[in-house]
Design an enzyme around this catalytic site. Structure first.
Site, PDB file in Angstrom:
ATOM      1  N   CYS A   1       0.739  -1.463  -0.232  1.00 52.51           N
ATOM      2  CA  CYS A   1      -0.161   0.279  -0.271  1.00 52.51           C
ATOM      3  C   CYS A   1       0.910   0.923   0.027  1.00 52.51           C
ATOM      4  O   CYS A   1       2.102   1.173  -0.188  1.00 52.51           O
ATOM      5  CB  CYS A   1      -0.823  -0.516   0.884  1.00 52.51           C
TER       6      CYS A   1
ATOM      7  N   ARG B   1      -4.454   0.198   0.701  1.00 53.75           N
ATOM      8  CA  ARG B   1      -4.592  -1.013   0.953  1.00 53.75           C
ATOM      9  C   ARG B   1      -4.430  -1.769  -0.792  1.00 53.75           C
ATOM     10  O   ARG B   1      -5.946  -1.404  -1.823  1.00 53.75           O
ATOM     11  CB  ARG B   1      -4.946  -1.644   1.927  1.00 53.75           C
ATOM     12  N   LEU B   2      -3.283  -2.304  -1.132  1.00 56.54           N
ATOM     13  CA  LEU B   2      -3.687  -3.046  -2.151  1.00 56.54           C
ATOM     14  C   LEU B   2      -3.325  -4.493  -1.311  1.00 56.54           C
ATOM     15  O   LEU B   2      -1.931  -4.945  -0.303  1.00 56.54           O
ATOM     16  CB  LEU B   2      -2.479  -3.110  -3.103  1.00 56.54           C
ATOM     17  N   ALA B   3      -4.331  -5.241  -1.434  1.00 55.08           N
ATOM     18  CA  ALA B   3      -4.446  -6.641  -0.049  1.00 55.08           C
ATOM     19  C   ALA B   3      -4.173  -7.455  -1.591  1.00 55.08           C
ATOM     20  O   ALA B   3      -4.122  -8.098  -2.587  1.00 55.08           O
ATOM     21  CB  ALA B   3      -6.039  -7.239  -0.569  1.00 55.08           C
TER      22      ALA B   3
ATOM     23  N   ASN C   1       3.832  -0.216   4.652  1.00 62.02           N
ATOM     24  CA  ASN C   1       2.691  -0.451   3.398  1.00 62.02           C
ATOM     25  C   ASN C   1       4.498  -1.564   2.970  1.00 62.02           C
ATOM     26  O   ASN C   1       5.731  -1.233   3.764  1.00 62.02           O
ATOM     27  CB  ASN C   1       3.603   0.638   2.971  1.00 62.02           C
TER      28      ASN C   1
ATOM     29  N   GLU D   1       6.125  -6.152   3.007  1.00 65.89           N
ATOM     30  CA  GLU D   1       5.601  -7.405   2.708  1.00 65.89           C
ATOM     31  C   GLU D   1       6.604  -7.725   3.476  1.00 65.89           C
ATOM     32  O   GLU D   1       8.028  -7.659   3.535  1.00 65.89           O
ATOM     33  CB  GLU D   1       5.478  -7.960   1.601  1.00 65.89           C
TER      34      GLU D   1
ATOM     35  N   ASP E   1       0.325  -9.917   7.734  1.00 62.20           N
ATOM     36  CA  ASP E   1       1.976  -9.512   8.687  1.00 62.20           C
ATOM     37  C   ASP E   1       1.920  -8.057   9.044  1.00 62.20           C
ATOM     38  O   ASP E   1       2.888  -8.172  10.362  1.00 62.20           O
ATOM     39  CB  ASP E   1       3.098  -9.780   7.331  1.00 62.20           C
TER      40      ASP E   1
ATOM     41  N   ILE F   1       8.749  -8.006 -22.432  1.00 67.14           N
ATOM     42  CA  ILE F   1       7.749  -7.431 -23.738  1.00 67.14           C
ATOM     43  C   ILE F   1       8.840  -7.590 -24.894  1.00 67.14           C
ATOM     44  O   ILE F   1      10.255  -7.733 -24.504  1.00 67.14           O
ATOM     45  CB  ILE F   1       7.757  -5.433 -22.412  1.00 67.14           C
TER      46      ILE F   1
END
Length: 632
Positions: A2, A55-57, A80, A82, A105, A295
């Site tokens: 996040c 938050r990005l879950a 923010n 991991e 966490d 890419i």
């Protein structure tokens, strides 16, 4: 994953007012966390504390909401990042009688802090930027991870203290935009980025990697300390075979720990050594096909999809290849550059944004090969370091000037080809007989003499890297270990990691780098340098550790990198805009440059009299940032 924001006012304000200010800061970083948000405001007699997050879950999708509180509500955290060893830490805490309400966490950090105080932070293996307010002692703690994978900015004034994951949130809260920092200006025009602790703004700073701020709300005193002790590199006695086996084991373990996720996960697969090894390890850790992404470029010079296709076939992945042309990159330039919030001119930011954008359509987390070059000694510039030593042992110092003068016409290029002549010219321009050459090697925009020419003399910093030399205890950088140490503190924290963080999070994609593992870094720092670079063979021990997993000679195949044809764009589609940036009235008003010199530099590139791609691209990126932030 996040983004976080925080405010301390030195006088109490209404909690509703604090929530309003936090919401404004949060709204600017919604791309970092589109799934949820949260805020806390605590008004005391003499001050008010506010913390917010987007938050990005990724882990614990249902019960990991933030801010998160201790059982007695005396401690609150916003986080923010991991924590990769959180399950191990949680088991240890549970064995000691600690109970948990969630599987996140974030709660592990909180409970570990409750038990051990700030000593807990050194036990965290992960990428993070978090803040903890402990009401029982009226102190705020803000921490940043070992390598600086997650960003953290802060500023202190007579009115209070601000911190945030992105500069834009701090700028939004300030009454006026701060002036440009001369130190930040010099760093950018040397390096193409600005490493911690500096930013482009006077009075706003980046928290250095592996450091923690302690803010005492009783006295409003700020203290910054290192989190983990960093042992000086010291060679151990270990056989190459044992070291190779240890490297292989550690890389597998790191990939496994960084693949824990409650959402879909894949890998960036460029076909280079690092991303190929990460993808291989991940594919062997599961009985399902993994998702890989690369890419390709319609322009053959930049296209290397044959390498990624070979690896994808080898590991039997669901491979997604996105072929783009120049216009796909060009159309995104403005949005990408201004999202960095300060000048940034690494040309690889453009394709990194596009692959992040495409990858996010399939997964929420992507493992990358980032950090492999710093950890294992893989950059071409490390060659240049060895070449400098050899060159200066053969060519006397008083003859070097004559060599440069004689070869300059032969090495001149008129287009952005970056071939052998470009590389030899780069080597000759950075040759130094006093042990200072590596500081010019990492100067991707301007070496010291060039910087002195283009800047207003009143702004030029003749001791630009002095504080970094002192911090690293490296004055004369002459060994591979020196080069790697410098790169970790400057190039990795200031350039590589912001590039990946901003471009991926702009697309709400979390990127994880298994090679950025503190134990792995510290282990390679104990190995003989010949294990990392044997002769001219880069990343020797990493290649040998995984050689039996790949086709013969695959790991020796060259890779050109992840650039963009910006030199051509500056002469073509961006020409009119670039020309507007050298208008005399504009430059005169800025008072930043030596106007005749910077003007001629741009004109020589536009007329193809000489190829000044990187120097002019840095100037273009700066001016685009300046116009957006000071003239919009």
């Amino acid at each position: 994953m996040c983004g976080i924001n925080g405010i301390i006012t030195m006088q109490p304000i209404a909690e509703a007012q604090m929530h309003e200010q936090l919401k404004a800061m949060n709204d600017l970083i919604i791309h970092r966390g589109p799934d949820d948000d949260g805020q806390v405001a605590i008004a005391e007699n003499d001050f008010t504390v506010g913390m917010g997050m987007r938050r990005l879950a990724i882990i614990d999708l249902t019960s990991g909401k933030q801010p998160m509180y201790s059982d007695d509500n005396a401690i609150v955290i916003v986080f923010n990042g991991e924590i990769y060893n959180y399950r191990k830490l949680k088991s240890q805490l549970e064995a000691a009688g600690v109970s948990f309400k969630t599987t996140s966490d974030t709660e592990v950090i909180l409970k570990l802090y409750e038990k051990e105080g700030t000593a807990a932070f050194s036990k965290l293996d992960g990428m993070f930027g978090f803040s903890i307010y402990d009401r029982s002692i009226n102190k705020l703690f803000i921490a940043r991870d070992f390598f600086g994978e997650k960003p953290l900015y802060y500023t202190q004034s007579q009115n209070g203290f601000l911190w945030a994951s992105e500069l834009k949130s701090i700028i939004k809260h300030l009454p006026t935009r701060p002036p440009i920092s001369p130190k930040g200006l010099n760093l950018f025009f040397r390096l193409t980025y600005i490493p911690a602790p500096h930013t482009i703004y006077e009075g706003i700073y980046k928290l250095e990697a592996n450091h923690c701020i302690t803010y005492d709300l009783n006295t409003h005193a700020l203290e910054i300390n290192q989190i983990c002790e960093e042992p000086a590199p010291k060679e151990q006695s270990i056989s190459f075979g044992d070291a190779k086996n240890k490297v292989k084991e550690m890389v597998y373990d790191s990939v496994n720990s960084r693949s824990v996720s409650d959402v879909p996960l894949g890998t960036f697969l460029s076909g280079g050594v690092d991303s190929s090894i990460v993808s291989l390890c991940l594919s062997q850790a599961t009985n399902k096909k993994i998702e890989t992404f690369s890419i390709g470029f319609k322009k053959v010079r930049y296209d290397e999809t044959d390498k990624s296709q070979l690896v994808a076939k080898l590991i039997n992945s669901n491979h997604h290849e996105f072929v783009i042309d120049e216009d796909d990159l060009k159309d995104s330039i403005h949005d990408i550059l201004v999202n960095f919030d300060e000048p940034f001119s690494d040309t690889a930011a453009l394709p990194t944004h596009l692959i992040s954008q495409k990858t996010r359509e399939y997964v929420t987390v992507a493992l990358t090969g980032d950090g492999g070059d710093e950890v294992f000694g893989g950059y071409n510039k490390y060659y240049i370091g060895k070449m400098n030593k050899r060159y200066t042992s053969i060519i006397p110092k008083n003859l070097h000037g004559l060599v440069k003068k004689a070869t300059t016409p032969l090495l001149a290029t008129k287009d952005d080809s970056r071939g052998k002549r470009f590389k030899i010219r780069k080597l000759l321009n950075t040759i130094d007989y006093d042990g200072q050459f590596y500081w010019d090697i990492i100067s991707l925009a301007n070496v010291e003499s060039q910087l002195e020419e283009i800047l207003n003399p009143a702004l030029f910093d003749a001791n630009l890297f002095g504080e970094y030399k002192k911090k690293l205890n490296i004055d004369k950088a002459t060994t591979l270990t020196h080069f790697r140490m410098i790169d970790r503190v400057l190039s990795l924290e200031g350039g590589m990691l912001p590039k990946v963080d901003r471009t991926s999070m702009m697309n709400s994609l979390e990127c994880r780098a298994p090679f950025l593992n503190r134990e792995l870094w510290e282990f390679t720092n104990t190995l003989p340098e010949s294990y990392l670079m044997k002769g001219w063979n880069k990343k020797h021990i990493l290649k040998e550790a995984f050689r039996d997993q790949f086709p013969e000679n695959f790991l020796e195949r060259s890779k050109s990198g992840f650039g963009s044809p910006v030199g051509d764009w500056l002469r073509q589609s961006l020409r009119k805009e670039l020309e507007s940036y050298i208008e005399p009235a504009r430059l005169e008003a800025q008072q930043l440059f030596n106007i005749p010199v910077i003007t001629q530099l741009v004109k020589d590139h536009l007329s193809s009299k000489s190829d000044n791609t990187f120097r002019v691209w840095a100037f273009y990126c700066f001016q685009k940032w300046y116009q957006f932030n000071y003239q919009a």
